[in-house]
Design a protein around this motif. Sequence first.
Motif, PDB file in Angstrom:
ATOM      1  N   LYS A  21       2.814  -3.124   0.552  1.00 46.10           N
ATOM      2  CA  LYS A  21       1.609  -2.810   1.326  1.00 46.10           C
ATOM      3  C   LYS A  21       1.283  -1.315   1.244  1.00 46.10           C
ATOM      4  O   LYS A  21       0.132  -0.927   1.069  1.00 46.10           O
ATOM      5  CB  LYS A  21       1.803  -3.246   2.771  1.00 46.10           C
ATOM      6  CG  LYS A  21       0.563  -3.197   3.613  1.00 46.10           C
ATOM      7  CD  LYS A  21       0.818  -3.792   4.996  1.00 46.10           C
ATOM      8  CE  LYS A  21      -0.440  -3.799   5.820  1.00 46.10           C
ATOM      9  NZ  LYS A  21      -0.223  -4.378   7.135  1.00 46.10           N
ATOM     10  N   GLU A  22       2.303  -0.475   1.379  1.00 45.91           N
ATOM     11  CA  GLU A  22       2.110   0.976   1.276  1.00 45.91           C
ATOM     12  C   GLU A  22       1.627   1.359  -0.113  1.00 45.91           C
ATOM     13  O   GLU A  22       0.710   2.170  -0.259  1.00 45.91           O
ATOM     14  CB  GLU A  22       3.420   1.712   1.544  1.00 45.91           C
ATOM     15  CG  GLU A  22       3.887   1.691   2.969  1.00 45.91           C
ATOM     16  CD  GLU A  22       5.253   2.355   3.105  1.00 45.91           C
ATOM     17  OE1 GLU A  22       5.429   3.100   4.090  1.00 45.91           O
ATOM     18  OE2 GLU A  22       6.123   2.139   2.234  1.00 45.91           O
ATOM     19  N   THR A  24       0.019  -0.459  -2.293  1.00 42.81           N
ATOM     20  CA  THR A  24      -1.362  -0.899  -2.472  1.00 42.81           C
ATOM     21  C   THR A  24      -2.312   0.054  -1.769  1.00 42.81           C
ATOM     22  O   THR A  24      -3.344   0.449  -2.338  1.00 42.81           O
ATOM     23  CB  THR A  24      -1.549  -2.328  -1.913  1.00 42.81           C
ATOM     24  OG1 THR A  24      -0.620  -3.200  -2.561  1.00 42.81           O
ATOM     25  CG2 THR A  24      -2.947  -2.826  -2.134  1.00 42.81           C
ATOM     26  N   ARG A  25      -1.984   0.456  -0.564  1.00 42.22           N
ATOM     27  CA  ARG A  25      -2.843   1.370   0.197  1.00 42.22           C
ATOM     28  C   ARG A  25      -2.973   2.717  -0.513  1.00 42.22           C
ATOM     29  O   ARG A  25      -4.065   3.245  -0.669  1.00 42.22           O
ATOM     30  CB  ARG A  25      -2.292   1.590   1.600  1.00 42.22           C
ATOM     31  CG  ARG A  25      -3.159   2.575   2.392  1.00 42.22           C
ATOM     32  CD  ARG A  25      -2.458   3.146   3.595  1.00 42.22           C
ATOM     33  NE  ARG A  25      -2.449   2.204   4.682  1.00 42.22           N
ATOM     34  CZ  ARG A  25      -1.606   2.288   5.694  1.00 42.22           C
ATOM     35  NH1 ARG A  25      -0.729   3.258   5.754  1.00 42.22           N
ATOM     36  NH2 ARG A  25      -1.644   1.420   6.670  1.00 42.22           N
ATOM     37  N   TYR A  26      -1.852   3.256  -0.963  1.00 43.31           N
ATOM     38  CA  TYR A  26      -1.879   4.544  -1.654  1.00 43.31           C
ATOM     39  C   TYR A  26      -2.653   4.461  -2.962  1.00 43.31           C
ATOM     40  O   TYR A  26      -3.377   5.387  -3.320  1.00 43.31           O
ATOM     41  CB  TYR A  26      -0.460   5.045  -1.934  1.00 43.31           C
ATOM     42  CG  TYR A  26       0.358   5.335  -0.694  1.00 43.31           C
ATOM     43  CD1 TYR A  26      -0.259   5.701   0.499  1.00 43.31           C
ATOM     44  CD2 TYR A  26       1.735   5.231  -0.714  1.00 43.31           C
ATOM     45  CE1 TYR A  26       0.489   5.972   1.635  1.00 43.31           C
ATOM     46  CE2 TYR A  26       2.495   5.502   0.417  1.00 43.31           C
ATOM     47  CZ  TYR A  26       1.862   5.871   1.589  1.00 43.31           C
ATOM     48  OH  TYR A  26       2.603   6.131   2.705  1.00 43.31           O
ATOM     49  N   VAL A  28      -5.161   2.397  -3.644  1.00 45.33           N
ATOM     50  CA  VAL A  28      -6.588   2.322  -3.305  1.00 45.33           C
ATOM     51  C   VAL A  28      -7.112   3.704  -2.920  1.00 45.33           C
ATOM     52  O   VAL A  28      -8.203   4.107  -3.339  1.00 45.33           O
ATOM     53  CB  VAL A  28      -6.831   1.298  -2.176  1.00 45.33           C
ATOM     54  CG1 VAL A  28      -8.239   1.397  -1.622  1.00 45.33           C
ATOM     55  CG2 VAL A  28      -6.562  -0.114  -2.682  1.00 45.33           C
ATOM     56  N   ILE A  29      -6.337   4.452  -2.156  1.00 42.85           N
ATOM     57  CA  ILE A  29      -6.755   5.801  -1.752  1.00 42.85           C
ATOM     58  C   ILE A  29      -6.919   6.703  -2.974  1.00 42.85           C
ATOM     59  O   ILE A  29      -7.913   7.418  -3.096  1.00 42.85           O
ATOM     60  CB  ILE A  29      -5.745   6.404  -0.754  1.00 42.85           C
ATOM     61  CG1 ILE A  29      -5.841   5.684   0.585  1.00 42.85           C
ATOM     62  CG2 ILE A  29      -5.972   7.900  -0.573  1.00 42.85           C
ATOM     63  CD1 ILE A  29      -4.744   6.045   1.574  1.00 42.85           C
TER      64      ILE A  29
END
Length: 57
Positions: A21-22, A24-26, A28-29
């Motif tokens: 999850k982390e 994927t978030r990073y 996308v950012i």
Amino acid sequence: MSEFFTGVIREMKKVSWPKRKELTRYTVIVVTTVAIMSLFFAVVDLGISELIRLVLE
């Protein structure tokens, strides 16, 4: 040479890897930031190009 790789393996086991999850978030950012910056610089480049064309004409 084998001591080096043994040390690398030992150190890699100590690494704190991000969760899915982390990660994927990073990702996308980073992709969003790169896209926004690319768009910004493209607009600035077009603006400067037009300004130079106006000055040179």
